[in-house]
Design a protein around this motif. Structure first.
Motif, mmCIF file in Angstrom:
data_model
loop_
_atom_site.group_PDB
_atom_site.id
_atom_site.type_symbol
_atom_site.label_atom_id
_atom_site.label_comp_id
_atom_site.label_asym_id
_atom_site.label_seq_id
_atom_site.Cartn_x
_atom_site.Cartn_y
_atom_site.Cartn_z
ATOM 1 N N UNK A 71 6.818 10.074 -5.473
ATOM 2 C CA UNK A 71 6.599 8.873 -4.670
ATOM 3 C C UNK A 71 5.225 8.309 -4.981
ATOM 4 N N UNK A 72 5.175 7.034 -5.352
ATOM 5 C CA UNK A 72 3.890 6.416 -5.682
ATOM 6 C C UNK A 72 4.009 4.899 -5.587
ATOM 7 N N UNK A 120 10.826 11.042 12.056
ATOM 8 C CA UNK A 120 9.692 10.112 12.132
ATOM 9 C C UNK A 120 8.599 10.537 11.144
ATOM 10 N N UNK A 121 8.314 11.825 11.097
ATOM 11 C CA UNK A 121 7.272 12.319 10.205
ATOM 12 C C UNK A 121 7.641 12.106 8.742
ATOM 13 N N UNK A 126 6.814 9.003 3.664
ATOM 14 C CA UNK A 126 7.339 8.200 2.559
ATOM 15 C C UNK A 126 6.646 6.845 2.507
ATOM 16 N N UNK A 127 6.464 6.224 3.653
ATOM 17 C CA UNK A 127 5.801 4.916 3.692
ATOM 18 C C UNK A 127 4.367 5.005 3.153
ATOM 19 N N UNK A 135 12.668 1.283 1.851
ATOM 20 C CA UNK A 135 13.133 2.573 2.361
ATOM 21 C C UNK A 135 14.410 2.343 3.158
ATOM 22 N N UNK A 136 15.447 3.105 2.830
ATOM 23 C CA UNK A 136 16.735 2.963 3.515
ATOM 24 C C UNK A 136 17.186 4.323 4.034
ATOM 25 N N UNK A 137 17.402 4.403 5.336
ATOM 26 C CA UNK A 137 17.997 5.593 5.934
ATOM 27 C C UNK A 137 19.512 5.410 5.915
#
Length: 220
Positions: A71-72, A120-121, A126-127, A135-137
């Motif tokens: 992730x970057x 939430x964490x 990720x954000x 970002x998609x849940x």
């Protein structure tokens, strides 16, 4: 760079298995199938994908997931699918369809609250790590929506309701976190395509070996 990926997917077996591609006997825990939704999306978007999902994963498994290091600022899309294993959905269903005893989930309010905090964490992390990514849940297809004696003779109406509550609870948690953190959620709300549906309309598998039971077929 070989370490730069446009898309990173996190989650459980829903993200890495497709029931139209049965696992070989010697398959490892994190076996990957073709035809899963992250691969379909990556192919259509021409994204380089790093798959970080694994069968059996729970929300807490995110923290030692190999995808975190990818992730970057270059990440364009992240999908996250966790929760079904936290509430043991599949095993509850397997027990319910194979015994005359009424099977009830042991998931209580405290469990849901812990799951909510963990999700939430995850999203916050990720954000922070991938500030430019969408970002998609991604939620879960309904597993069962009615009693079907011809398919599962021992599955009671009460157990159908219990299984629905588990799926709806997980999907609701994902939706809540998505709203709180201003990210997207994709929650399947279709009915009539679960394990009781006729085979042509069945989007959840009931035919193959245990490793891929109750995972999505191509329609799903």
């Amino acid at each position: 760079s070989p370490d730069v990926y446009d898309m990173v997917s996190f989650g459980d077996s829903t993200t890495v298995l497709n029931a139209s591609f049965p696992l070989p006997k010697q398959a490892g825990l994190c076996y990957r199938d073709e035809g899963t939704f992250p691969r379909i999306v990556a192919h259509k978007k021409h994204y380089r994908l790093f798959e970080s999902g694994c069968s059996g994963n729970k929300i807490g498994d995110y923290w030692h997931s190999p995808g975190r290091k990818h992730l970057n600022n270059h990440t364009r899309l992240v999908t996250i699918t966790y929760g079904s294993n936290d509430v043991d959905t599949v095993n509850v269903f397997i027990k319910a369809k194979s015994t005359t005893s009424i099977i009830a989930s042991t998931v209580d309010a405290d469990t849901w609250n812990v799951m909510l905090g963990r999700m939430r964490a995850v999203v916050a992390d990720v954000k922070k790590a991938a500030p430019n990514a969408r970002i998609i849940l991604v939620g879960y297809l309904p597993l069962v929506d009615k009693v079907c004696p011809s398919v599962f003779p021992l599955l009671s109406y009460g157990e159908v309701v219990e299984l629905q509550k588990l799926r709806q609870g997980v999907n609701g948690m994902l939706t809540q976190v998505a709203e709180e953190y201003h990210v997207d959620a994709v929650i399947p709300t279709v009915s009539g395509h679960g394990v009781c549906a006729p085979l042509p309309e069945q989007w959840v598998n009931t035919e193959f070996e245990n490793e891929v039971l109750y995972h999505t077929l191509p329609g799903g």
